[in-house]
Design an enzyme around this catalytic site. Structure first.
Site, PDB file in Angstrom:
ATOM      1  N   ALA A   8       0.832  -1.194   0.000  1.00  0.00           N
ATOM      2  CA  ALA A   8       0.000   0.000   0.000  1.00  0.00           C
ATOM      3  C   ALA A   8       0.874   1.255   0.000  1.00  0.00           C
ATOM      4  CB  ALA A   8      -0.912  -0.009   1.225  1.00  0.00           C
ATOM      5  N   ARG A  10       2.824   4.203   1.247  1.00  0.00           N
ATOM      6  CA  ARG A  10       3.595   4.427   2.473  1.00  0.00           C
ATOM      7  C   ARG A  10       3.654   3.188   3.373  1.00  0.00           C
ATOM      8  NH1 ARG A  10       1.541   9.456   1.180  1.00  0.00           N
ATOM      9  NH2 ARG A  10       3.114  11.088   1.086  1.00  0.00           N
ATOM     10  N   SER A  11       3.717   2.036   2.745  1.00  0.00           N
ATOM     11  CA  SER A  11       3.805   0.768   3.496  1.00  0.00           C
ATOM     12  C   SER A  11       5.236   0.406   3.863  1.00  0.00           C
ATOM     13  CB  SER A  11       3.198  -0.368   2.672  1.00  0.00           C
ATOM     14  OG  SER A  11       3.941  -0.563   1.479  1.00  0.00           O
ATOM     15  N   GLY A  12       6.214   1.087   3.255  1.00  0.00           N
ATOM     16  CA  GLY A  12       7.617   0.765   3.482  1.00  0.00           C
ATOM     17  C   GLY A  12       8.232  -0.022   2.344  1.00  0.00           C
ATOM     18  N   SER A  14       9.349   0.927  -0.678  1.00  0.00           N
ATOM     19  CA  SER A  14      10.548   1.522  -1.278  1.00  0.00           C
ATOM     20  C   SER A  14      11.752   1.351  -0.356  1.00  0.00           C
ATOM     21  CB  SER A  14      10.324   3.008  -1.571  1.00  0.00           C
ATOM     22  OG  SER A  14       9.370   3.164  -2.595  1.00  0.00           O
ATOM     23  N   HIS A  48      12.763  10.450  -0.722  1.00  0.00           N
ATOM     24  CA  HIS A  48      13.421   9.264  -1.291  1.00  0.00           C
ATOM     25  C   HIS A  48      14.880   9.560  -1.658  1.00  0.00           C
ATOM     26  CE1 HIS A  48      10.257   6.273  -1.387  1.00  0.00           C
ATOM     27  NE2 HIS A  48       9.411   7.220  -1.722  1.00  0.00           N
ATOM     28  N   GLU A  63      15.650   9.893 -14.276  1.00  0.00           N
ATOM     29  CA  GLU A  63      14.263  10.329 -14.165  1.00  0.00           C
ATOM     30  C   GLU A  63      13.600   9.979 -15.482  1.00  0.00           C
ATOM     31  OE1 GLU A  63      13.785  14.302 -12.718  1.00  0.00           O
ATOM     32  OE2 GLU A  63      15.132  13.945 -11.027  1.00  0.00           O
ATOM     33  N   ASP A  82      11.193   2.481  -9.427  1.00  0.00           N
ATOM     34  CA  ASP A  82      10.258   2.939  -8.399  1.00  0.00           C
ATOM     35  C   ASP A  82       9.499   4.140  -8.941  1.00  0.00           C
ATOM     36  OD1 ASP A  82       8.921   3.287  -6.039  1.00  0.00           O
ATOM     37  OD2 ASP A  82      10.706   3.604  -4.820  1.00  0.00           O
TER      38      ASP A  82
END
Length: 169
Positions: A8, A10-12, A14, A48, A63, A82
């Site tokens: 999800a 902001r689940s960690g 990355s 990040h 990018e 990502d």
């Protein structure tokens, strides 16, 4: 080798993906798909970047919000993409015709060039089927990509609350 990591917002995922790279390399390539469209996205990008700068890995960043087939890597490279979720949105808004095939071809292009490709994506399928057609198309394309990439993957992980669970491999 392909590793697929989802979770999800902001689940960690990355953080897990970036720390996972340590198992394979001290230098890695980073494909950033985000575009600075507002303050929140700018803040996430800066977060990040700082997170990667503080780690043990030397990162080289591209990018690349669309057109992954334009990128070139070497056979010993470790590459982190990502994220697939934003790449999919970018590709659909850029040109929604054959977006699924174009994105899959781009990811496959990168995968065939490098030693390891780690793909990060969001799970957006928990809230049911949306009413608007554009969001349904987005979810359809992303869902198909998830299925194809997990099928191709050597390993797949689901990250919930910062805890990664191995789903495949």
């Amino acid at each position: 080798m392909l590793i697929f990591i989802s979770g999800a917002v902001r689940s960690g995922k990355s953080t897990f993906a970036e720390s996972f790279v340590k198992n394979y390399a001290t230098e890695a390539k980073y494909i950033a798909t985000s575009i600075r469209i507002d303050d929140e996205m700018s803040d996430r990008i800066v977060h990040h970047q700082k997170q990667r700068a503080e780690g043990d890995i030397k990162w080289q960043t591209w990018e690349q919000p669309c057109n992954l087939t334009e990128l070139t890597f070497h056979e010993d490279d470790v590459v982190l993409l990502d994220c697939l979720t934003i790449l999919t949105a970018n590709e659909l808004f850029h040109d929604d015709e054959d977006a699924l095939a174009r994105i899959y071809k781009g990811v496959s292009h990168v995968k065939t060039q490098c030693k390891l490709l780690i793909v990060v994506s969001n799970e957006v399928f928990q809230e049911g089927i949306p009413e608007d057609e554009m969001t349904r198309e987005y979810m359809y394309v992303l869902g198909k990509l998830h299925q194809q990439l997990v099928q191709d993957a050597d390993e797949a992980y689901l990250v919930v609350h910062g805890i990664a669970t191995k789903m495949k491999g």
